[in-house]
Design an enzyme around this catalytic site. Structure first.
Site, PDB file in Angstrom:
ATOM      1  N   SER A 266      53.468  51.212  36.777  1.00  0.00           N
ATOM      2  CA  SER A 266      52.601  52.288  36.315  1.00  0.00           C
ATOM      3  C   SER A 266      52.081  51.929  34.940  1.00  0.00           C
ATOM      4  O   SER A 266      52.570  50.997  34.301  1.00  0.00           O
ATOM      5  CB  SER A 266      53.397  53.587  36.232  1.00  0.00           C
ATOM      6  OG  SER A 266      54.393  53.430  35.239  1.00  0.00           O
ATOM      7  N   LYS A 267      51.112  52.685  34.480  1.00  0.00           N
ATOM      8  CA  LYS A 267      50.532  52.402  33.154  1.00  0.00           C
ATOM      9  C   LYS A 267      51.607  52.391  32.079  1.00  0.00           C
ATOM     10  O   LYS A 267      51.655  51.520  31.231  1.00  0.00           O
ATOM     11  CB  LYS A 267      49.496  53.464  32.799  1.00  0.00           C
ATOM     12  CG  LYS A 267      48.175  53.189  33.471  1.00  0.00           C
ATOM     13  CD  LYS A 267      47.026  53.440  32.548  1.00  0.00           C
ATOM     14  CE  LYS A 267      45.806  52.757  33.111  1.00  0.00           C
ATOM     15  NZ  LYS A 267      44.666  53.565  33.265  1.00  0.00           N
ATOM     16  N   ARG A 268      52.470  53.393  32.153  1.00  0.00           N
ATOM     17  CA  ARG A 268      53.520  53.518  31.141  1.00  0.00           C
ATOM     18  C   ARG A 268      54.431  52.304  31.159  1.00  0.00           C
ATOM     19  O   ARG A 268      55.008  51.901  30.168  1.00  0.00           O
ATOM     20  CB  ARG A 268      54.328  54.797  31.422  1.00  0.00           C
ATOM     21  CG  ARG A 268      55.234  55.221  30.304  1.00  0.00           C
ATOM     22  CD  ARG A 268      55.606  56.678  30.505  1.00  0.00           C
ATOM     23  NE  ARG A 268      56.275  56.881  31.784  1.00  0.00           N
ATOM     24  CZ  ARG A 268      57.588  56.743  31.958  1.00  0.00           C
ATOM     25  NH1 ARG A 268      58.353  56.419  30.952  1.00  0.00           N
ATOM     26  NH2 ARG A 268      58.134  56.946  33.148  1.00  0.00           N
ATOM     27  N   HIS A 269      54.558  51.715  32.347  1.00  0.00           N
ATOM     28  CA  HIS A 269      55.464  50.578  32.481  1.00  0.00           C
ATOM     29  C   HIS A 269      54.757  49.235  32.414  1.00  0.00           C
ATOM     30  O   HIS A 269      55.309  48.218  32.799  1.00  0.00           O
ATOM     31  CB  HIS A 269      56.256  50.700  33.788  1.00  0.00           C
ATOM     32  CG  HIS A 269      57.272  51.786  33.734  1.00  0.00           C
ATOM     33  ND1 HIS A 269      57.388  52.770  34.688  1.00  0.00           N
ATOM     34  CD2 HIS A 269      58.194  52.066  32.798  1.00  0.00           C
ATOM     35  CE1 HIS A 269      58.351  53.588  34.344  1.00  0.00           C
ATOM     36  NE2 HIS A 269      58.853  53.191  33.204  1.00  0.00           N
TER      37      HIS A 269
END
Ligand code: GLU
Length: 496
Positions: A266-269
């Site tokens: 994901s973006k956060r990751h």
């Protein structure tokens, strides 16, 4: 005009082919084939890196192909973002990029050649027929697949006025197909899982599956290294190679990158564009090293230079399990590469970010000189270029510099008086470097009968506006004589 001429050349596979064949002699040729529908994803950058390294390791060539056949989703901005991202990582193609869309006539011709050779056929099934076919398969619990109704039918039966699609004749013999993938190992599927896929749509546009194969052949690709989300495609694509009597490239499908939690990235990751990593303050060398280690290993080596990577990289050490993205590891590597950079290179990296958030600051040579002087110290304390830029802010801001509350507390009346005396003393100092400053301030403390700390702490507060900084004497040296005394005068209110 030039574009048209170029298109013509690119359309002519027989122009490309001899060119590549001439220098081929089983030279490794890899390609990175992004679809320009968005930024250069970090996972794609790893695919590019593996292709680049594999080609370099084997003394071969690494080519770039822009798969821009999806006209609705492909944009020139995305093409540029991909080219820029690759350039930043040092992974630009060895030759000018080949664009897929201008080669569509060549792709279509191959489909027609296949019909002539009897390995493909015209299919006149209408949309309604195809929908009914799908519904029927669904209701009978079968996977929706074209039933081959035009495969052996006499073309004389063709309904008038209908443009046909061209379909591949997939094997129907109940056998199986094997791919010896260089990463996944032996992968087998039953022939019945392969249907007569469309090569050329009724509107005359080639399908992705056809274009990829024709381009890979024309470009003389020997090794297709890409994400394992394309593994299924490799079977269908192999059928086209075989139908054309073209040599099969070797396939290597590398596992995708997952987030630190094991799920989809994901973006956060970390599922960001390569440009975002640059903006976040990461260095290209660190990102490359990180991506290399993501799913590939060489013993316990963590820090691997480009040249070592070229000597060591091969596909047999690529793991089969999904790699997990880990920002902490990337940070660690970035800190390492950042500290290795010579001062001028580090300054070039940090310079564009220095005045970020400081709209009034003019980056003159005096200010840049201060930053350059202190970079070796500052870089010990950070992992990213963005942090480095921030940590240098106190050097370039305009006077009087802002103070944190804690810094203000350190500047007691006594401390100010002490600093006032020190400022007067400093005026007499003829050599201005960290060592002479240290000697001088120590001597001053002794003469005043105070501990060094009771001078150093308010001194740091006065010069940096905070409590934490590299060694105070290095800070004074970097600020220079005039700025140091001016900042002290701002605090003491005396003009020395
Ligand atoms: N264009 C495809 C993608 O961006 C890659 C196709 C391939 O490497 O064969 O996923």
């Amino acid at each position: 005009m030039l574009n048209r001429a170029l298109d013509q050349l690119l359309n002519d596979g027989f122009w490309l082919r001899p060119h590549y064949q001439a220098c081929e002699k089983m030279t490794v040729v890899t390609r990175f084939a992004p679809s320009p529908t968005g930024f250069l994803h970090i996972g794609s950058a790893r695919t590019a890196l593996f292709n680049w390294l594999f080609a370099r390791h084997h003394g071969g060539r690494y080519l770039l192909r822009i798969e821009d056949t999806d006209r609705k989703r492909s944009t020139p901005e995305a093409v540029q973002a991909i080219l820029d991202g690759l350039d930043w990582l040092g992974l630009s193609g060895d030759e000018a990029a080949i664009f897929q869309f201008p080669r569509r006539d060549r792709h279509a011709n191959v489909a027609r050649q296949m019909v002539e050779a009897g390995t493909a056929y015209y299919c006149y099934a209408s949309q309604d027929e195809l929908t009914a076919m799908r519904e029927k398969a669904k209701s009978e619990g079968r996977s929706p697949r074209y039933d081959g109704r035009w495969r052996d039918r006499d073309p004389a039966d063709a309904p008038p006025g209908v443009s046909p699609a061209i379909r591949l004749k997939a094997p129907q013999d109940g056998g199986e197909m094997v791919i010896d993938d260089l990463v996944q190992g032996r992968v087998v599927i039953a022939h019945e899982q392969l249907d007569d896929m469309i090569l050329l749509r009724a509107d005359g546009t080639p399908t992705y599956m056809l274009s990829v194969v024709v381009d890979d052949f024309d470009m003389g690709i020997t090794h297709v290294i890409r994400g394992d989300d394309h593994l299924n495609n490799a079977f269908r694509q192999s059928l086209v190679f075989q139908a054309m009597g073209w040599p099969l490239p070797k396939f290597a499908h590398i596992p995708l990158i997952h987030g630190a939690d094991g799920g989809k990235l994901s973006k956060r990751h970390g599922a960001l564009g390569v440009d975002a990593y640059r903006d976040l303050g990461y260095l290209a060398d660190a990102v490359n090293n990180y991506l290399l280690r993501l799913g590939w290993s060489h013993g316990d080596d963590e820090i691997i230079s480009r040249s070592d990577a070229v000597s060591w990289f091969d596909l047999d050490a690529v793991g089969r399990a999904a790699a997990q993205f880990d920002f902490a590891k990337l940070d660690h590597l970035n800190g390492h590469y950042l500290r290795q950079l010579p001062a001028d290179a580090l300054l070039a990296e940090v310079r564009p970010l220095l005045a970020k958030g400081l709209p009034d600051v003019v980056l003159d040579s005096d200010r840049l000189g201060r930053v350059e002087a202190l970079l070796p110290e500052l870089s010990q304390r950070v992992t990213k270029i963005t942090e480095l830029a921030e940590s240098a802010h106190f050097l370039i801001i305009d006077r009087p510099i802002p103070m944190t509350e804690k810094a203000q507390k350190l500047l007691t009346v006594d401390a100010r008086a002490l600093l006032g005396n020190l400022t007067a003393e400093l005026a007499t100092l003829s050599t201005w470097n960290a060592t002479s400053l240290q000697d001088h301030v120590k001597g001053f403390a002794l003469a005043q009968d105070v501990k060094l700390g009771s001078i150093a702490q308010p001194l740091r507060a006065a010069l940096t506006g905070g409590q934490a900084s590299p060694g105070i004497f290095e800070v004074m040296a970097a600020l220079g004589h005039a700025e140091t005394r001016a900042r002290l005068n701002d605090i003491c209110g005396t003009a020395h």
